[in-house]
Scaffold this motif. Structure first.
Motif, PDB file in Angstrom:
ATOM      1  N   ASP A 217      13.626  -3.663  11.778  1.00  0.00           N
ATOM      2  CA  ASP A 217      14.136  -4.841  11.320  1.00  0.00           C
ATOM      3  C   ASP A 217      13.845  -5.961  12.318  1.00  0.00           C
ATOM      4  O   ASP A 217      13.152  -5.655  13.662  1.00  0.00           O
ATOM      5  CB  ASP A 217      15.455  -4.835  11.300  1.00  0.00           C
ATOM      6  N   GLU A 218      14.434  -7.229  12.085  1.00  0.00           N
ATOM      7  CA  GLU A 218      14.231  -8.363  13.026  1.00  0.00           C
ATOM      8  C   GLU A 218      14.624  -8.119  14.464  1.00  0.00           C
ATOM      9  O   GLU A 218      14.295  -8.817  15.626  1.00  0.00           O
ATOM     10  CB  GLU A 218      14.450  -9.671  12.703  1.00  0.00           C
ATOM     11  N   ASP A 219      15.805  -7.074  14.687  1.00  0.00           N
ATOM     12  CA  ASP A 219      16.572  -6.935  15.805  1.00  0.00           C
ATOM     13  C   ASP A 219      15.553  -5.499  16.771  1.00  0.00           C
ATOM     14  O   ASP A 219      15.877  -5.265  17.759  1.00  0.00           O
ATOM     15  CB  ASP A 219      17.879  -6.321  16.045  1.00  0.00           C
ATOM     16  N   GLY A 220      14.549  -5.108  15.890  1.00  0.00           N
ATOM     17  CA  GLY A 220      13.892  -3.908  16.625  1.00  0.00           C
ATOM     18  C   GLY A 220      14.256  -2.531  16.378  1.00  0.00           C
ATOM     19  O   GLY A 220      13.987  -1.488  16.694  1.00  0.00           O
ATOM     20  N   ASP A 221      15.386  -2.324  15.259  1.00  0.00           N
ATOM     21  CA  ASP A 221      16.105  -1.310  14.847  1.00  0.00           C
ATOM     22  C   ASP A 221      15.339  -0.689  14.076  1.00  0.00           C
ATOM     23  O   ASP A 221      14.534  -1.286  12.986  1.00  0.00           O
ATOM     24  CB  ASP A 221      17.455  -1.522  14.504  1.00  0.00           C
ATOM     25  N   PRO A 222      15.366   0.762  13.908  1.00  0.00           N
ATOM     26  CA  PRO A 222      14.608   1.361  12.741  1.00  0.00           C
ATOM     27  C   PRO A 222      15.120   0.939  11.379  1.00  0.00           C
ATOM     28  O   PRO A 222      16.369   0.759  11.239  1.00  0.00           O
ATOM     29  CB  PRO A 222      14.843   2.848  13.137  1.00  0.00           C
ATOM     30  N   VAL A 223      14.463   0.975  10.430  1.00  0.00           N
ATOM     31  CA  VAL A 223      14.542   0.569   9.064  1.00  0.00           C
ATOM     32  C   VAL A 223      14.624   1.778   8.302  1.00  0.00           C
ATOM     33  O   VAL A 223      13.708   2.671   8.122  1.00  0.00           O
ATOM     34  CB  VAL A 223      13.562  -0.513   8.265  1.00  0.00           C
ATOM     35  N   GLY A 224      15.496   1.816   7.351  1.00  0.00           N
ATOM     36  CA  GLY A 224      15.522   3.180   6.292  1.00  0.00           C
ATOM     37  C   GLY A 224      16.432   4.341   6.970  1.00  0.00           C
ATOM     38  O   GLY A 224      16.666   4.398   8.042  1.00  0.00           O
ATOM     39  N   LEU A 225      16.869   4.773   5.735  1.00  0.00           N
ATOM     40  CA  LEU A 225      18.212   5.685   5.892  1.00  0.00           C
ATOM     41  C   LEU A 225      17.720   7.026   6.681  1.00  0.00           C
ATOM     42  O   LEU A 225      18.157   7.382   7.764  1.00  0.00           O
ATOM     43  CB  LEU A 225      18.976   6.069   4.787  1.00  0.00           C
ATOM     44  N   MET A 226      16.654   7.457   6.389  1.00  0.00           N
ATOM     45  CA  MET A 226      16.035   8.782   6.997  1.00  0.00           C
ATOM     46  C   MET A 226      15.774   8.300   8.261  1.00  0.00           C
ATOM     47  O   MET A 226      16.072   9.140   9.186  1.00  0.00           O
ATOM     48  CB  MET A 226      14.893   9.118   6.021  1.00  0.00           C
ATOM     49  N   LEU A 227      14.856   7.295   8.575  1.00  0.00           N
ATOM     50  CA  LEU A 227      14.795   7.135  10.014  1.00  0.00           C
ATOM     51  C   LEU A 227      15.968   6.756  10.910  1.00  0.00           C
ATOM     52  O   LEU A 227      16.073   7.240  12.221  1.00  0.00           O
ATOM     53  CB  LEU A 227      14.012   5.748  10.153  1.00  0.00           C
ATOM     54  N   SER A 228      16.893   6.072  10.230  1.00  0.00           N
ATOM     55  CA  SER A 228      18.040   5.712  10.822  1.00  0.00           C
ATOM     56  C   SER A 228      18.753   7.169  11.428  1.00  0.00           C
ATOM     57  O   SER A 228      19.502   7.137  12.523  1.00  0.00           O
ATOM     58  CB  SER A 228      19.086   4.928  10.290  1.00  0.00           C
TER      59      SER A 228
ATOM     60  N   VAL B 163      14.430  17.269  16.936  1.00  0.00           N
ATOM     61  CA  VAL B 163      14.704  16.030  15.753  1.00  0.00           C
ATOM     62  C   VAL B 163      13.758  15.031  15.574  1.00  0.00           C
ATOM     63  O   VAL B 163      13.365  14.839  14.702  1.00  0.00           O
ATOM     64  CB  VAL B 163      16.156  15.418  16.070  1.00  0.00           C
ATOM     65  N   LEU B 164      13.216  14.588  16.647  1.00  0.00           N
ATOM     66  CA  LEU B 164      12.085  13.590  16.580  1.00  0.00           C
ATOM     67  C   LEU B 164      10.831  13.984  15.996  1.00  0.00           C
ATOM     68  O   LEU B 164      10.335  13.462  15.223  1.00  0.00           O
ATOM     69  CB  LEU B 164      11.870  13.172  17.815  1.00  0.00           C
ATOM     70  N   ARG B 165      10.578  15.625  16.508  1.00  0.00           N
ATOM     71  CA  ARG B 165       9.397  15.961  15.959  1.00  0.00           C
ATOM     72  C   ARG B 165       9.478  16.252  14.258  1.00  0.00           C
ATOM     73  O   ARG B 165       8.682  16.256  13.779  1.00  0.00           O
ATOM     74  CB  ARG B 165       9.175  17.303  16.646  1.00  0.00           C
ATOM     75  N   THR B 166      10.575  16.973  13.953  1.00  0.00           N
ATOM     76  CA  THR B 166      10.884  17.601  12.758  1.00  0.00           C
ATOM     77  C   THR B 166      10.889  15.971  11.842  1.00  0.00           C
ATOM     78  O   THR B 166      10.560  16.006  10.586  1.00  0.00           O
ATOM     79  CB  THR B 166      11.792  18.380  12.371  1.00  0.00           C
ATOM     80  N   GLY B 167      11.252  14.979  12.538  1.00  0.00           N
ATOM     81  CA  GLY B 167      11.350  13.767  11.765  1.00  0.00           C
ATOM     82  C   GLY B 167      10.091  12.984  11.540  1.00  0.00           C
ATOM     83  O   GLY B 167      10.193  11.872  10.963  1.00  0.00           O
ATOM     84  N   GLY B 168       9.060  13.567  12.265  1.00  0.00           N
ATOM     85  CA  GLY B 168       7.827  12.734  12.057  1.00  0.00           C
ATOM     86  C   GLY B 168       7.458  11.856  12.954  1.00  0.00           C
ATOM     87  O   GLY B 168       6.614  11.149  13.049  1.00  0.00           O
TER      88      GLY B 168
END
Length: 130
Positions: A45-56, A116-121
């Motif tokens: 998003d505009e603050d640099g935070d990840p977008v989307g429920l799965m990514l969050s 978690v980061l690896r399996t999250g793609g």
């Protein structure tokens, strides 16, 4: 700014109590997860935070694991990364002297957070952690 609230961290740690330095652990853990993801492309998003429920959720879970790791190792700064054994009060810790991060080094990152980061793609390779 941390990707996780103190309340979320407390719920994860339950029944263990939330440490007094929880906010600092979460902020440090978030910064360390950001370090692992330098060069990774994902929507923000505009603050640099990840977008989307799965990514969050992936970010939150990785930060929680990293904050727990910092809490358990008692080494927020990395100053004790090359310590092979230590005692404090009634607690005595001995770390392996050889491993994937080199001889005599305690890894900077939680294996659970990396997983978690690896399996999250978000990580397609195993990052160099020291």
């Amino acid at each position: 700014m941390a990707y996780v609230t103190e309340e979320e961290f407390a719920a994860f740690l339950d029944p263990e109590p939330l440490p007094a330095n929880a906010r600092r652990l979460l902020d440090t853990a978030s910064d360390q997860i950001d370090e692992l993801l330098v060069g990774v492309v994902y929507d923000t998003d505009e603050d640099g935070d990840p977008v989307g429920l799965m990514l969050s959720r992936v970010f939150a879970k990785a930060v929680i694991y990293q904050a727990q790791y910092l809490k358990e190792t008692g080494d927020e700064t990395g100053a004790n990364a090359n310590v092979s054994s230590m005692s404090q009060g009634g607690l005595s810790i001995a770390r392996a002297l050889h491993g994937s991060s080199g001889p005599g080094r305690t890894p900077r990152y939680s294996e659970n957070a990396i997983g978690v980061l690896r399996t999250g793609g978000l990580l397609s390779i195993y990052p160099r952690t020291r």
